[in-house]
Design an enzyme around this catalytic site. Structure first.
Site, short mmCIF file in Angstrom:
data_model
loop_
_atom_site.label_atom_id
_atom_site.label_comp_id
_atom_site.label_asym_id
_atom_site.label_seq_id
_atom_site.Cartn_x
_atom_site.Cartn_y
_atom_site.Cartn_z
CG PHE A 1 -87.36 -26.42 32.11
CD1 PHE A 1 -86.08 -26.87 33.17
CD2 PHE A 1 -87.05 -24.68 31.38
CE1 PHE A 1 -84.73 -26.73 32.13
CE2 PHE A 1 -86.20 -24.61 31.46
CZ PHE A 1 -84.79 -25.32 32.01
N GLY A 2 -89.35 -24.73 35.01
CA GLY A 2 -89.67 -23.94 35.60
C GLY A 2 -88.65 -23.05 35.48
CD GLU B 1 -86.70 -24.85 25.51
OE1 GLU B 1 -86.30 -25.31 25.15
OE2 GLU B 1 -88.58 -25.79 24.95
N GLY B 2 -85.79 -18.54 24.55
CA GLY B 2 -84.60 -17.89 23.63
C GLY B 2 -85.43 -17.47 22.27
C1 LIG Z 1 -96.33 -20.58 25.10
C2 LIG Z 1 -94.75 -20.99 26.00
C3 LIG Z 1 -94.82 -21.82 26.97
C4 LIG Z 1 -93.68 -21.94 27.51
N1 LIG Z 1 -93.00 -22.66 28.25
C5 LIG Z 1 -92.16 -22.73 29.18
C6 LIG Z 1 -91.70 -23.78 30.30
O1 LIG Z 1 -92.42 -24.45 29.76
N2 LIG Z 1 -90.90 -22.94 31.16
C7 LIG Z 1 -90.21 -22.26 30.90
O2 LIG Z 1 -88.73 -21.89 31.98
N3 LIG Z 1 -90.71 -20.78 30.67
C8 LIG Z 1 -92.14 -21.11 29.37
N4 LIG Z 1 -91.90 -20.16 28.68
C9 LIG Z 1 -91.70 -18.88 28.85
C10 LIG Z 1 -90.29 -18.35 27.84
O3 LIG Z 1 -88.99 -19.01 27.72
C11 LIG Z 1 -90.38 -16.67 27.91
O4 LIG Z 1 -91.31 -15.71 27.10
C12 LIG Z 1 -89.32 -16.68 26.85
O5 LIG Z 1 -87.34 -17.22 28.02
C13 LIG Z 1 -89.22 -14.85 26.40
O6 LIG Z 1 -88.79 -14.26 28.16
P1 LIG Z 1 -90.40 -13.32 28.06
O7 LIG Z 1 -90.76 -13.39 27.42
O8 LIG Z 1 -89.89 -12.37 29.26
O9 LIG Z 1 -89.84 -11.82 26.78
P2 LIG Z 1 -88.30 -10.17 27.83
O10 LIG Z 1 -87.31 -11.44 28.09
O11 LIG Z 1 -89.05 -9.92 28.67
O12 LIG Z 1 -88.19 -10.28 26.53
C14 LIG Z 1 -89.61 -9.04 25.89
C15 LIG Z 1 -88.50 -8.68 24.23
O13 LIG Z 1 -87.30 -8.29 24.03
C16 LIG Z 1 -86.27 -8.70 23.29
N5 LIG Z 1 -85.03 -8.81 24.15
C17 LIG Z 1 -84.82 -8.85 25.65
N6 LIG Z 1 -83.38 -9.15 25.82
C18 LIG Z 1 -82.93 -8.67 24.90
C19 LIG Z 1 -81.92 -8.40 24.47
N7 LIG Z 1 -80.67 -8.52 25.50
N8 LIG Z 1 -81.15 -7.32 23.49
C20 LIG Z 1 -82.05 -7.18 22.51
N9 LIG Z 1 -83.14 -8.12 22.50
C21 LIG Z 1 -83.78 -8.34 23.73
C22 LIG Z 1 -87.14 -10.45 23.80
O14 LIG Z 1 -86.37 -11.12 22.44
C23 LIG Z 1 -88.32 -10.10 22.87
O15 LIG Z 1 -88.94 -9.65 21.70
C24 LIG Z 1 -92.89 -20.10 27.65
C25 LIG Z 1 -93.55 -19.45 26.59
C26 LIG Z 1 -95.17 -18.86 26.00
C27 LIG Z 1 -94.90 -18.64 25.16
#
Ligand SMILES: Cc1cc2nc3c(=O)[nH]c(=O)nc-3n(C[C@H](O)[C@H](O)[C@H](O)COP(=O)(O)OP(=O)(O)OC[C@H]3O[C@@H](n4cnc5c(N)ncnc54)[C@H](O)[C@@H]3O)c2cc1C
Length: 396
Positions: free
Chosen positions: A123-124, A363-364
């Site tokens: 899933f991308g 996943e959120g």
């Molecule tokens: C091991 C691993 C596997 C993964 N696998 C997948 C996968 O298979 N497919 C895929 O699509 N993604 C995957 N992800 C990505 C994951 O879904 C994202 O990391 C996640 O959605 C958070 O996005 P971000 O890391 O860019 O953080 P950001 O969205 O940049 O958030 C940074 C910080 O700000 C906070 N924040 C952001 N917006 C708000 C708000 N409105 N109010 C309050 N706080 C806020 C967040 O809670 C967090 O603490 C994976 C991540 C990891 C670590």
């Protein structure tokens, strides 16, 4: 209300537990240290019918209910988070999305081999500039005759170097914001597709996570999942299923923390008695037990709603948020109970703690689920019936 597992579900748990004890436990510390697991495990998962556990038999699956998927995830994460993550993306985020939104042709071509375990799905969605804020994505898909030409990049994608099929999200019309995102089924063999693992991860080290690159990648229009512009809805519906598996896995991780901690409490003595006799240690054990029991009830409640074929975004979000937080705390406490011995790889608790962090983010994030729950209670958020609902169980 019925809190009993069926004979089939009990058998599934027994089989999955035996599989984990025999095929994962003996090797996991080494796989975690080396940064990858033996790929032969996929065939074994497929032979047991796990790769399509809750996919209807008519599409090559085992036809079990959605709480059976939860049971499988619990047992796999008791072994290691990497295996549950693999099932989360393969079944929860990919196969169940094709089951929910796919045409009959797409189901035959992609879902059937995935459910049989002949092909692996992933899933991308996430991009370097778009995590929680999905609409900030930069990947585009431009229609050209019978194809779409996709350009862009995804990051933090589980199974990036392993999966055969990816559900990829891209803008077909950026001016429409959320309503301009579309979903595509992309094959790894497509020219213009490449992937690269991220090195130096904090946890889930036995798993494969990394980047996807799309350079003038031509994808047939027949691979559009749902309608043009339905991608955001599809992504969110996919997350309802993925989050359910993450929550169930967290229950399994708490189970593993309890198992290790109880054993250690009986073995280790200080001040002339087993440490399990000290009240402050008992408090950590009691908190783990409470987290375990509460989380599993939230998970099975969400699974029951899936079985009924009704929306469960609210209940699944609550289960995911709480179970992952409880698992993170349980892993921290399990580590603490082991004292200095927790700090080495002689015991698995340091791995549990490292593994428990990503589920609080992916996943959120914890913060996103907190906001969602507040918005439901305050009446700012309401879920409507989707144009394509996940089929209820028993399957027709
Ligand atoms: C091991 C691993 C596997 C993964 N696998 C997948 C996968 O298979 N497919 C895929 O699509 N993604 C995957 N992800 C990505 C994951 O879904 C994202 O990391 C996640 O959605 C958070 O996005 P971000 O890391 O860019 O953080 P950001 O969205 O940049 O958030 C940074 C910080 O700000 C906070 N924040 C952001 N917006 C708000 C708000 N409105 N109010 C309050 N706080 C806020 C967040 O809670 C967090 O603490 C994976 C991540 C990891 C670590």
């Amino acid at each position: 209300m019925n809190f009993d597992f069926t004979d089939e579900q009990q058998m599934l748990r027994k089989t999955a537990r035996q599989f984990v004890d025999e095929e994962i436990m003996p090797h996991i510390q080494r796989w975690d240290a080396e940064g990858g697991f033996d790929q032969a495990i996929w065939k074994k998962l497929a032979d047991l019918g796990f790769m399509g556990v809750c996919i209807p038999e008519q599409y090559g699956g085992s036809g079990m209910d959605y709480n059976s998927l939860a049971i499988l995830c619990e047992e796999l994460e008791r072994g290691d988070t990497a295996f549950r993550t693999a099932v989360s993306v393969h079944i929860g985020l990919n196969s169940m999305s094709i089951l929910q939104w796919g045409t009959e042709e797409q189901k035959q071509k992609y879902l059937v081999p995935q459910a049989k375990g002949e092909k692996v799905g992933a899933f991308g969605l996430t991009e370097p500039g778009a995590g929680s804020d999905v609409a900030a994505m930069a990947t585009t898909a431009v229609r050209d005759g019978d194809d779409y030409i996709i350009n862009g990049q995804k990051t933090w994608i589980s199974l990036c170097d392993i999966a055969d099929h990816f559900l990829v999200f891209a803008y077909t019309d950026k001016s429409k914001k959320h309503h301009g995102i579309s979903a595509f089924i992309v094959e790894r063999s497509t020219p213009g597709f490449s992937s690269k693992a991220i090195k130096g991860k904090y946890g889930i080290r036995a798993g494969n996570t990394g980047e996807l690159f799309f350079e003038d990648m031509r994808v047939p229009a027949a691979n559009l999942l749902g309608e043009e512009g339905e991608g955001f809805k599809i992504a969110m519906a996919s997350l309802d299923n993925g989050r359910f598996t993450v929550a169930a896995g967290a229950v399994g991780l708490i189970m593993a923390c309890l198992e290790e901690s109880v054993n250690y409490c009986h073995d280790r003595e200080t001040f002339g008695k087993p440490i399990g006799k000290h009240q402050l240690v008992q408090q950590m054990i009691a908190n783990m037990e409470a987290g375990y029991q509460m989380s599993r009830l939230l998970v099975y409640r969400a699974g029951e709603l899936k079985n009924k074929g009704v929306r469960n975004t609210r209940e699944t979000s609550l289960a995911k948020w709480q179970a992952c937080d409880f698992a993170n705390k349980a892993a921290d406490d399990a580590f603490q109970i082991h004292g200095a011995y927790g700090y080495s790889d002689e015991y698995p608790v340091a791995r549990f703690l490292r593994n428990s962090k990503a589920p609080v983010i992916y996943e959120g994030t914890r913060e996103i689920h907190t906001i969602m729950q507040a918005e439901y209670v305050l009446g700012y958020r309401e879920d409507k019936k989707l144009s394509h609902m996940l089929p209820g169980w028993p399957f027709e």
